[in-house]
Scaffold this motif. Structure first.
Motif: not given
Ligand SMILES: [Zn+2]
Length: 511
Positions: A323-329, A331-340, A392-393
Motif C-alpha cells: 500500500r505504501n510503495s514509493e511509486w504510488h504518489a 505514478f498510480t492513477a486515481p482509478q487504479l488506486w480505487d481499484f486496489f 493488488i497495488y
C-alpha cells in the motif's frame, strides 16, 4: 489474475493516440561507447559501438577487444554511416528490452487510458508484453498489437493470448467446442490462449488444438479445477507456461490428493481463498525431497516454462508494504488506486482484514516457492519474468522491476534475472530468434541505462533508486532511452507524461 471476466468487463479502454514520441524506425542509429549486457547470461563487455539500421541491430563493435577488432578490421561506424543519428554514451550500459511474460492491458477501472499503461511500460524498458487474457477485449488488444507492430503508437509490441472461452456465450465443456473455439481465435489473429482451468476434456482438446496450430498457451490453475487438472496434468497435455504458482504444490502431493482445506472454505470468498495459498505450499513436498525433484524433472523433460509473478502476491506477506510503495504518489492513477483499495468488487483487493495470521504462512510459503523456482532454473528449466500489474497495488512497469528483485531474492544471479526478463521470455512467446538478446540481425529492442543495473536493480524503477550525494537525498532512474524496433524513446519524457496524466486525472476526478 483470476476472475478475468470480472476485471474489466463491459467498458472499453481508450486506444492509444497516434505516435507523437520517438524517432523514425527508418533512421540509422549509432550508440557509441556503451557497455553491453547481451541478455544471454554472458557478462558485460565493452565499450562497444552498436549500429542499428532499419529497426535491426546491424553491428556490435567491441572497440576495446583486440580479438574482435582484428576480426572486424579498423571500422569506424560514424564514418561508415555519415547520416546516422549518433548517441555518445560513454559509461552507459545497454541491455535488451524487457519482455513481460504476464501482462494485461486493462480497462478504464484500472487505467485512465492505454497510453498511461504503455508509457509506464516503455518508461521501464519494457519493449514486449505477453497479454494474457486480453481483458480489454480481444479485438481491442489485436488492434493495438497491429498498431504497435507498425510503430504507429507509443507502445511495446503486444503478444495477445485470448482468455479461454471468451465470446463463446457460456462455459466450454466439450472437446469439440474447445477445438472449434481455438480455431476461431486463431483465425481472428490471437497468438495464444490463456486458461484459468477448464473442464478436463475441453482443456485437453484445446491444448491439443493450440499446439497443432503452433499457438502459445498459459494457465492459471484455479482451485476449482486443480483437483482434476493440476500443473503437471496440463504440462503433460502440452501447456507452455504455468502462471503464478497455482497447481504446482498439488502436483507434488504424495500423502493427499487435495489441499487440507478448512471446512469453512468457500472459493468465492476471495480474501479467505488468498489466505489459504500460503498454507497450501506448507502442505506440499519439502525442497529436495523425492516428489519435489521428480516434479521438477518431469516439468523439465516436458519443456514447461514457469512464469511465477512473485510480485503480485508480495502484499500477502506484508500488506502495508504494497500500500505504501514509493511509486504510488506520482505514478498510480486515481482509478487504479480505487481499484486496489479493499473491495468485494475488485479482483485481488483483499487486504481489508488481513493480519498477522494471514501473513506469516505466506512468508514461509515464499521461501519454499522461491526455492522451487530457483531449483528449476538451476536444472535448466525456463523461468520468465512476468508482472501481472494492475492488481493488488502493482502499478504497470514498477511491478516488473519488483519481480526482477524477487528473482534475485529467490537466488538468481543478476545476469540470470536479466536473462529471464529478456531472452527467456522472448523464447517463451516464440520470438527468441527476433528479440530478447543483443546480437546482430535481431530486432533493435534495447534499453540504454546511465549505470550498471547488475549492481542494483532498483535503478530500473521509474521513481528512481534513493541515493545520498553530498549529504542530500537524490533519486537515480537509470533508464534513459528505450528503443523498440529502432525507434528511440526518451524514457524520462515518457515517465513525465505519466506524471502529468496522473495529476490531470486527480484534478478531474477530485478527492
Ligand atoms: Zn493475470
Amino acid at each position: 489474475m483470476a476472475e478475468e471476466q470480472q476485471a474489466s468487463a463491459g467498458a472499453t479502454q481508450k486506444a492509444a493516440p497516434d505516435r507523437a514520441e520517438g524517432t523514425s524506425p527508418h533512421d540509422t542509429v549509432i550508440l557509441r561507447s556503451v557497455y553491453v549486457i547481451d541478455g544471454t547470461g554472458a557478462p558485460p563487455y565493452g565499450p562497444a559501438d552498436i549500429v542499428i539500421d532499419k529497426g535491426r541491430i546491424l553491428h556490435i563493435i567491441d572497440t576495446s577487444d583486440p580479438i574482435s577488432l582484428g576480426l572486424m578490421g579498423a571500422f569506424d561506424p560514424v564514418a561508415a554511416y555519415p547520416d546516422a543519428r549518433v548517441y555518445d554514451l560513454p559509461g552507459h550500459f545497454v541491455m535488451p528490452g524487457l519482455v513481460d511474460s504476464h501482462a494485461h492491458i486493462l480497462g478504464p477501472s484500472q487505467a485512465p487510458s492505454a497510453e498511461y499503461i504503455y508509457k509506464l511500460w516503455l518508461g521501464h524498458g519494457v519493449t514486449t508484453i505477453r497479454d494474457v487474457g486480453s481483458l480489454a477485449g480481444l479485438d481491442f488488444t489485436l488492434s493495438e498489437a497491429r498498431r504497435s507492430a507498425a510503430n504507429d503508437i507509443t507502445a511495446p509490441r503486444i503478444h495477445a493470448n485470448a482468455f479461454f472461452g471468451m465470446g463463446a456465450g457460456g462455459e466450454i465443456t466439450t472437446a469439440h467446442d474447445a477445438a472449434r473455439w481455438v480455431q476461431s481465435i486463431a483465425e481472428r489473429g490471437a497468438d495464444g490462449v490463456k486458461f484459468f482451468g477448464a473442464a478436463p476434456a475441453a482443456f485437453e482438446a484445446a491444448l491439443t488444438e493450440v499446439n497443432k496450430l503452433g499457438l502459445d498457451s498459459a494457465c492459471h490453475h484455479a482451485q476449482r479445477r486443480v483437483s482434476q487438472v493440476n500443473a503437471m496434468t496440463s504440462a503433460r497435455w502440452g501447456l507452455r507456461s504455468v502462471e503464478h504458482w497455482y497447481g504446482l504444490p498439488e502436483a507434488m502431493f504424495r500423502d493427499r490428493t487435495v489441499q487440507n482445506h478448512a471446512p469453512t472454505y468457500n472459493y468465492s470468498d476471495e480474501p479467505a481463498r488468498y489466505a489459504s495459498g500460503g498454507p497450501l505450499w506448507l502442505q506440499t513436498a519439502e525442497p529436495g525431497s523425492r516428489p519435489w525433484v521428480e516434479t521438477l524433472q518431469e516439468l523439465l523433460s516436458l519443456g514447461t516454462t514457469l512464469s511465477p509473478t512473485f510480485n503480485i502476491y508480495i502484499g500477502h506477506r506484508d500488506a502495508a508494504r504494497v500500500r505504501n510503495s514509493e511509486w504510488h504518489a506520482d505514478f498510480t492513477a486515481p482509478q487504479l488506486w480505487d481499484f486496489f483499495e479493499p473491495s468485494h468488487d475488485s479482483h485481488g483487493s483483499v487486504y481489508g482484514d488481513w493480519g498477522t495470521e494471514q501473513e506469516i504462512p505466506w512468508r514461509r510459503a515464499y521461501t519454499r516457492w522461491m526455492a522451487f523456482v530457483n531449483d528449476y532454473k538451476n536444472m535448466g528449466g525456463r523461468v520468465t519474468v512476468g508482472s501481472d500489474s494492475g492488481f493488488i497495488y502493482k502499478t504497470y512497469g514498477f511491478g516488473l522491476i519488483e519481480e526482477m528483485e524477487l528473482f534475485r531474492e529467490a537466488g538468481f544471479h543478476p545476469l540470470e534475472v536479466l536473462r529471464s526478463a529478456t531472452l527467456a521470455s522472448a523464447q517463451l512467446i516464440g520470438l527468441g530468434d527476433e528479440i530478447g538478446s543483443l546480437e546482430p540481425g535481431k530486432r533493435a529492442d534495447l534499453v540504454v541505462l546511465t549505470e550498471n543495473p547488475l549492481a542494483n536493480l532498483k535503478v530500473l524503477y521509474g521513481h528512481g533508486a534513493l541515493r545520498y550525494v553530498g549529504g542530500k537525498a537524490t533519486r537515480t532512474a537509470a533508464i534513459k532511452y528505450t528503443i523498440k524496433d529502432g525507434v528511440v524513446f526518451d524514457a524520462e519524457r515518457l515517465r513525465n507524461d505519466v506524471r502529468h496524466i496522473v495529476a490531470e486525472e486527480r484534478e478531474r476526478l477530485g478527492p
